[in-house]
Design an enzyme around this catalytic site. Structure first.
Site, PDB file in Angstrom:
ATOM      1  N   CYS A   1      11.789  -3.074   7.215  1.00 17.09           N
ATOM      2  CA  CYS A   1      11.703  -4.126   6.182  1.00 17.09           C
ATOM      3  C   CYS A   1      12.815  -3.905   5.159  1.00 17.09           C
ATOM      4  O   CYS A   1      12.761  -2.965   4.360  1.00 17.09           O
ATOM      5  CB  CYS A   1      10.344  -4.070   5.491  1.00 17.09           C
ATOM      6  SG  CYS A   1      10.253  -5.122   4.038  1.00 17.09           S
TER       7      CYS A   1
ATOM      8  N   CYS B   1      14.462  -6.045   9.551  1.00 15.16           N
ATOM      9  CA  CYS B   1      13.810  -7.352   9.453  1.00 15.16           C
ATOM     10  C   CYS B   1      14.377  -8.067   8.230  1.00 15.16           C
ATOM     11  O   CYS B   1      14.427  -7.491   7.138  1.00 15.16           O
ATOM     12  CB  CYS B   1      12.298  -7.181   9.305  1.00 15.16           C
ATOM     13  SG  CYS B   1      11.443  -8.749   9.047  1.00 15.16           S
TER      14      CYS B   1
ATOM     15  N   ASN C   1      -0.912   0.994   5.809  1.00 16.71           N
ATOM     16  CA  ASN C   1       0.088   0.197   5.084  1.00 16.71           C
ATOM     17  C   ASN C   1       0.725  -0.755   6.084  1.00 16.71           C
ATOM     18  O   ASN C   1       1.297  -0.309   7.079  1.00 16.71           O
ATOM     19  CB  ASN C   1       1.131   1.146   4.480  1.00 16.71           C
ATOM     20  CG  ASN C   1       2.319   0.422   3.861  1.00 16.71           C
ATOM     21  OD1 ASN C   1       3.380   1.006   3.722  1.00 16.71           O
ATOM     22  ND2 ASN C   1       2.165  -0.832   3.478  1.00 16.71           N
ATOM     23  N   GLY C   2       0.634  -2.053   5.803  1.00 18.55           N
ATOM     24  CA  GLY C   2       1.205  -3.054   6.707  1.00 18.55           C
ATOM     25  C   GLY C   2       0.181  -4.119   7.018  1.00 18.55           C
ATOM     26  O   GLY C   2      -0.889  -4.160   6.400  1.00 18.55           O
TER      27      GLY C   2
ATOM     28  N   GLY D   1       0.796  -0.167  -4.895  1.00 15.79           N
ATOM     29  CA  GLY D   1      -0.515  -0.824  -4.889  1.00 15.79           C
ATOM     30  C   GLY D   1      -1.274  -0.498  -6.150  1.00 15.79           C
ATOM     31  O   GLY D   1      -1.493   0.677  -6.445  1.00 15.79           O
TER      32      GLY D   1
ATOM     33  N   CYS E   1      12.135 -13.019   5.872  1.00 12.71           N
ATOM     34  CA  CYS E   1      11.819 -13.832   4.690  1.00 12.71           C
ATOM     35  C   CYS E   1      13.053 -14.587   4.182  1.00 12.71           C
ATOM     36  O   CYS E   1      12.928 -15.534   3.409  1.00 12.71           O
ATOM     37  CB  CYS E   1      11.178 -12.991   3.594  1.00 12.71           C
ATOM     38  SG  CYS E   1      11.991 -11.436   3.298  1.00 12.71           S
TER      39      CYS E   1
ATOM     40  N   TYR F   1      13.659  -3.968  -3.187  1.00 14.06           N
ATOM     41  CA  TYR F   1      12.732  -4.001  -4.316  1.00 14.06           C
ATOM     42  C   TYR F   1      11.585  -2.991  -4.261  1.00 14.06           C
ATOM     43  O   TYR F   1      11.300  -2.321  -5.246  1.00 14.06           O
ATOM     44  CB  TYR F   1      12.147  -5.415  -4.460  1.00 14.06           C
ATOM     45  CG  TYR F   1      10.977  -5.493  -5.419  1.00 14.06           C
ATOM     46  CD1 TYR F   1      11.165  -5.278  -6.783  1.00 14.06           C
ATOM     47  CD2 TYR F   1       9.693  -5.751  -4.967  1.00 14.06           C
ATOM     48  CE1 TYR F   1      10.102  -5.321  -7.666  1.00 14.06           C
ATOM     49  CE2 TYR F   1       8.624  -5.803  -5.849  1.00 14.06           C
ATOM     50  CZ  TYR F   1       8.826  -5.584  -7.192  1.00 14.06           C
ATOM     51  OH  TYR F   1       7.777  -5.621  -8.053  1.00 14.06           O
TER      52      TYR F   1
ATOM     53  N   CYS G   1       0.814  -1.210   0.000  1.00 14.16           N
ATOM     54  CA  CYS G   1       0.000   0.000   0.000  1.00 14.16           C
ATOM     55  C   CYS G   1       0.845   1.256   0.000  1.00 14.16           C
ATOM     56  O   CYS G   1       1.923   1.298   0.569  1.00 14.16           O
ATOM     57  CB  CYS G   1      -0.910   0.028   1.224  1.00 14.16           C
ATOM     58  SG  CYS G   1      -2.045  -1.344   1.264  1.00 14.16           S
TER      59      CYS G   1
ATOM     60  N   ASP H   1      19.354  -9.200 -11.209  1.00 15.36           N
ATOM     61  CA  ASP H   1      17.956  -8.961 -10.833  1.00 15.36           C
ATOM     62  C   ASP H   1      17.907  -8.806  -9.323  1.00 15.36           C
ATOM     63  O   ASP H   1      18.826  -9.211  -8.610  1.00 15.36           O
ATOM     64  CB  ASP H   1      17.076 -10.135 -11.287  1.00 15.36           C
ATOM     65  CG  ASP H   1      15.603  -9.739 -11.409  1.00 15.36           C
ATOM     66  OD1 ASP H   1      15.258  -8.598 -11.049  1.00 15.36           O
ATOM     67  OD2 ASP H   1      14.807 -10.579 -11.855  1.00 15.36           O
ATOM     68  N   ASP H   2      16.802  -8.221  -8.823  1.00 12.66           N
ATOM     69  CA  ASP H   2      16.736  -7.943  -7.385  1.00 12.66           C
ATOM     70  C   ASP H   2      16.316  -9.154  -6.573  1.00 12.66           C
ATOM     71  O   ASP H   2      16.623  -9.243  -5.386  1.00 12.66           O
ATOM     72  CB  ASP H   2      15.779  -6.781  -7.120  1.00 12.66           C
ATOM     73  CG  ASP H   2      14.433  -7.036  -7.737  1.00 12.66           C
ATOM     74  OD1 ASP H   2      13.633  -7.761  -7.153  1.00 12.66           O
ATOM     75  OD2 ASP H   2      14.195  -6.538  -8.860  1.00 12.66           O
TER      76      ASP H   2
ATOM     77  N   CYS I   1       6.081 -13.686   4.593  1.00 14.74           N
ATOM     78  CA  CYS I   1       6.099 -12.432   5.350  1.00 14.74           C
ATOM     79  C   CYS I   1       4.734 -12.228   5.984  1.00 14.74           C
ATOM     80  O   CYS I   1       3.719 -12.396   5.319  1.00 14.74           O
ATOM     81  CB  CYS I   1       6.401 -11.267   4.409  1.00 14.74           C
ATOM     82  SG  CYS I   1       6.213  -9.653   5.201  1.00 14.74           S
TER      83      CYS I   1
ATOM     84  N   SER J   1      13.820  -2.572 -11.510  1.00 16.86           N
ATOM     85  CA  SER J   1      14.294  -2.667 -10.131  1.00 16.86           C
ATOM     86  C   SER J   1      15.702  -3.246 -10.039  1.00 16.86           C
ATOM     87  O   SER J   1      16.361  -3.105  -9.014  1.00 16.86           O
ATOM     88  CB  SER J   1      13.316  -3.478  -9.287  1.00 16.86           C
ATOM     89  OG  SER J   1      13.062  -4.707  -9.904  1.00 16.86           O
TER      90      SER J   1
HETATM   91  S1  SF4 Z   1       9.690 -10.725   6.242  1.00 17.15           S
HETATM   92 FE1  SF4 Z   1      10.857  -9.825   4.511  1.00 17.15          FE
HETATM   93  S2  SF4 Z   1       9.326  -8.697   3.341  1.00 17.15           S
HETATM   94 FE2  SF4 Z   1       8.429  -9.077   5.376  1.00 17.15          FE
HETATM   95  S3  SF4 Z   1       8.922  -7.288   6.611  1.00 17.15           S
HETATM   96 FE3  SF4 Z   1      10.559  -8.775   6.947  1.00 17.15          FE
HETATM   97  S4  SF4 Z   1      12.121  -8.250   5.403  1.00 17.15           S
HETATM   98 FE4  SF4 Z   1      10.225  -7.252   4.800  1.00 17.15          FE
END
Ligand code: SF4
Length: 484
Positions: A243, A440, A109-110, A35, A443, A249, A9, A352-353, A389, A290
């Protein structure tokens, strides 16, 4: 991006501008990448709120007559990809209601990880919900009439919700911005003359010629009114969890998020990738757009010339009608066409990303090889994505994630490339300037900064198990049950 990970978002808010809705519309244009499923604007003249929302891209949703009706000096806007709840008009944002204290609208957003728990509690006390998105829970909590003042309700609401949330909230005469205490998602403050602006990314300020003031701090609530801007910090201190995928990306390269330029971070990712996975090659090309900054970084570090190896057709929209698929790679080629003059007879590093499912990436690489590339050295500027995620990004399931199901050698064979290299988690974290624990990386690592319920998924509020009693003791999404 080699496979379409859906964005989530984009948020925009403006206070005290005679063209509030029009500027919001322009801001949403810059945030379209966050989005593409729906867009909406709510405006306020201080007494009445007006709303226009619709499914589709910003340019599809708003026509001149729609903007002309959105009068008032204040507005918030939202572009949405569904991370909780289906892609339906009823779930489009901003959400707007009238209640005992006047009118209120919210853009989120989130993802809230305790939305089901909170919704169950609210429904047990008679609340009736109109959407299947987690954000509506926030509105219900804010509307609780037992608080003497709105700010008390706001602080209490923010202390109840858990997860990733950047918010813009519009009241009759106030614009409020919130970032969760972990700071998962970005949100910034800008200024245009007398008007104050909130936006997910600074690129939305640039389009208006607005000045970037600062980011809303993690755990900060900014309240903008005719009296100026106030800051409230209701949350106890906690570890930050920006994040990192925003830098890899999601965010636009011309934005500044989490205190630094997205483009420069991506360029450093490319440099790091070149150190970790060098290649003997004639040129470096990017999967546009990207992959551009990282490919440039790879080239600068390695000394291998950067070339334009693929062109992107910007006119392939969502309404594109796909003819019968005569060739397997047609759908990919119509968006990205390789440049034979660059590739023919060359040993090519392709940057690529990320690689998610691997199928789109494979098709693009096939096209590069068909354009004459003699060798392909695939380099990826983020580590293999292995985990879902729960904080607002819609990755495919583990069954679909290629890195969950194949070894590195099997991925290389699947992609039919000569060599393959992903940046390491360590290298990823070395490419941002903030302290490593402030990001974070769940993922990639599976180490989640916030616990979540085992049934968490984007449709959780639609009661996919409708008609069945919830199993006794079943954990709900990150609520108190999680802490047992
Ligand atoms: S899990 Fe990955 S995509 Fe989700 S918030 Fe953490 S770093 Fe970002």
């Amino acid at each position: 991006m080699s496979d379409e990970i859906k964005h989530y978002c984009g948020l925009f808010g403006i206070f005290n501008h005679p063209q509030a809705a029009r500027l919001t519309y322009l801001g949403l244009f810059s945030l379209q990448h966050r989005g593409e499923e729906s867009a909406g604007i709510v405006s306020s003249d201080g007494r009445t709120m007006l709303k226009h929302i619709g499914m589709g891209l910003v340019e599809d949703v708003f026509k001149e007559k729609d903007l002309a009706q959105l009068v008032g000096r204040h507005a918030i806007g939202h572009t949405r990809y569904s991370t909780t709840g289906s892609s339906l008009l009823k779930n489009a944002q901003p959400l707007q209601v009238d209640y005992s204290r006047g009118s209120i609208a919210i853009g989120h957003n989130g993802n809230l990880i305790n939305a089901l728990f909170l919704r169950d509690e609210l429904e047990a006390h008679g609340s009736i919900f109109q959407t299947t998105i987690d954000s509506e829970v926030i509105l219900h909590l804010l509307a609780d009439p037992s608080y003497a003042h709105f700010e008390e309700a706001l602080v209490d609401t923010l202390l109840k919700i858990r997860g990733a949330f950047s918010l813009v909230i519009l009241r009759d005469n106030e614009l409020i911005g919130v970032r969760d205490p972990n700071g998962f998602r970005p949100l910034c403050i800008g200024k245009l003359g007398e008007a104050m602006i909130l936006a997910s990314e600074t690129c939305a300020l640039d389009i208006l010629g607005a000045e970037f003031i600062r980011e809303v701090e993690p755990g900060e609530v900014v309240i903008i009114s005719d009296s100026g801007i106030r800051s409230v910090k209701p949350f106890p201190p906690t570890t930050l969890s920006h994040c990192i995928f925003e830098h890899v990306y999601f965010a636009r390269p011309d934005s500044i998020i989490f205190g630094e330029s997205v483009h420069l971070v991506r360029q450093r990712l490319g440099r790091q990738l070149a150190k970790e996975h060098p290649a003997d090659a004639d040129c470096v090309i990017a999967i546009p757009d990207s992959g551009n900054s990282a490919a440039l970084g790879y080239s600068l570090e390695s000394g291998i010339p950067f070339e334009i190896g693929m062109t992107r057709n910007h006119y392939v929209g969502r309404t594109f009608i796909q003819p019968d698929q005569h060739t397997r790679d047609f759908q990919v080629r119509v968006k990205f066409n390789p440049i034979r003059a660059t590739l023919n007879g060359k040993r090519v590093v392709v940057v690529d990303d990320s690689i998610v499912r691997g199928t789109t990436c494979k098709a693009r690489l096939n096209n590069i090889r068909a354009a004459g590339a003699k060798e392909i050295h695939m380099r990826v500027s983020c580590p293999p994505i292995m985990h879902p995620c729960f904080y607002g990004i819609d990755f495919p399931t583990r069954k679909e994630l290629i890195a969950c199901n194949k070894s590195m050698e099997e991925i290389r064979e699947f992609l039919e490339v000569d060599t393959l290299g992903f940046i390491s988690v360590e290298g990823l974290l070395n490419s941002v300037t903030g302290p490593k624990p402030n990001y974070c990386t769940a993922c990639y690592t599976g180490t989640y900064p916030l616990p979540f319920g085992r049934e968490a998924n984007k449709y959780i509020l639609e009661r996919k198990f409708a008609g069945e009693a919830r199993p006794p003791g079943m954990a709900v999404s990150g609520g108190r049950d999680m802490e047992r």
